[in-house]
Design an enzyme around this catalytic site. Structure first.
Site, mmCIF file in Angstrom:
data_model
loop_
_atom_site.group_PDB
_atom_site.id
_atom_site.type_symbol
_atom_site.label_atom_id
_atom_site.label_comp_id
_atom_site.label_asym_id
_atom_site.label_seq_id
_atom_site.Cartn_x
_atom_site.Cartn_y
_atom_site.Cartn_z
ATOM 1 C CD GLU A 1 -2.993 -0.902 0.062
ATOM 2 O OE1 GLU A 1 -2.603 -1.169 -1.103
ATOM 3 O OE2 GLU A 1 -4.133 -0.517 0.326
ATOM 4 C CB THR B 1 -5.415 6.017 -3.022
ATOM 5 O OG1 THR B 1 -6.276 4.959 -3.421
ATOM 6 C CG2 THR B 1 -5.451 6.144 -1.517
#
Ligand code: HSE
Length: 309
Positions: free
Chosen positions: A128, A181
């Site tokens: 991530e 994101t």
């Protein structure tokens, strides 16, 4: 074991009020991944289907996580990875998390499971970090634990599994627009006032209680987000209309899936979830924007082996 097929689920993070702290897994939408052990001592990615992602293992989150685990465990083998994506990256449905956490799960199997699920979350967070610049734990925890999760603390990491009512279904609409994101995190407030904080933690408490008690009304009442939704919804065409249509169709609540652009709604039962799908469809069908619709049960199991050779 030399070859492992896995299913690594899509996930919905935040669940409205639980920004960076809550997420759940889907039962029937996710990536298929195939891992094959070899003697090369290296990580390679030979196949990526369904998405335009780098095969260079240093630039692909699955490769980053696999290499970190092989290094940490001083493994004497290499791994080839094949990734078959069934939904597009940048959806807000945890695409990078499915790859990162899927790799962590599979490499742990090859190593004969020396790492706990919590340790696998930490490895998956490296993926991530590589994908969006922040080691977010919500999506990857939902992949690895299944069902609903709460990240009670990041330092030290503390992940709590929350019970999932059997009749809880999710409907998703994924407008086929690009929203990273990173971009969606840049618009977030750096601080929030006390009143906003009180409403947010009260709703998280309500949502957790609702899930434990299988109180669907309380789950719905608690799905309110005063932090991320107000600043992120402008990225999503017709967000307010989608939310209103979902609620009118009987959804318990609706909000942005992860960092968007997908929008999700939770419903009690598949009949209502299908009605919400039609309601989402009704909002988007004449708007000239491509979109995909999904309905799934909330997936209690998370990532799983689908074949061992
Ligand atoms: N909790 C994260 C966010 C999820 O909303 O930015 C990102 O996938």
């Amino acid at each position: 074991m030399n070859k492992l097929h896995i299913f690594s689920p899509a996930t919905v993070a935040n669940v409205s009020c639980g920004f960076d702290a809550m997420a759940f897994a889907l039962e029937n939408l996710g990536d298929e991944m195939i891992f094959e052990k070899n003697e090369s001592g290296k990580v390679t990615i030979s196949v990526i289907e369904g998405a335009d992602l780098p095969k260079d293992p240093e630039k692909n989150v699955a490769g980053v996580v696999a290499q970190a685990m092989l290094d940490d465990s001083k493994a004497d083998f290499g791994v080839d990875i094949q990734i078959i994506k069934t939904y597009k990256p940048g959806s807000g449905m945890g695409s990078s998390a499915a790859s990162s956490a899927g790799a962590a799960f599979a490499i742990n199997k090859f190593l004969k499971e020396p790492y706990s699920t919590l340790e696998l979350v930490k490895f998956a967070q490296m993926g991530e970090l590589a994908a969006c610049g922040a080691p977010i734990a919500d999506n990857v925890s939902a992949v690895l634990y299944g069902g609903f999760v709460l990240i009670r603390s990041y330092e030290p990491l503390d992940v709590i599994s929350i019970p999932t009512p059997a009749q809880l279904y999710v409907t998703l609409i994924h407008p086929q627009i690009k929203l990273g994101t990173k971009e969606a995190r840049e618009v977030l407030p750096k601080s929030i006032d006390l009143q906003t904080a009180v409403s947010q933690w009260s709703n998280v408490g309500g949502l957790i209680s609702g899930l434990y008690a299988e109180d669907f009304n309380l789950i719905g009442r608690s799905m309110q987000d005063a932090v991320a939704e107000p600043v992120r919804k402008h990225f999503i065409p017709h967000f307010d209309a989608l939310k209103a249509a979902a609620l009118a169709a009987g959804a318990l609540g609706a909000g942005i899936s992860g960092s968007g652009p997908s929008v999700f709604a939770l419903s009690e039962g598949d009949v209502t979830a299908e009605k919400v799908k039609q309601a989402f469809d009704g909002v988007y069908k004449d708007k000239g924007i491509d979109y995909k619709l999904y309905v799934s049960k909330v997936g209690k199991e998370g990532v799983k082996s689908t074949g061992i050779l």
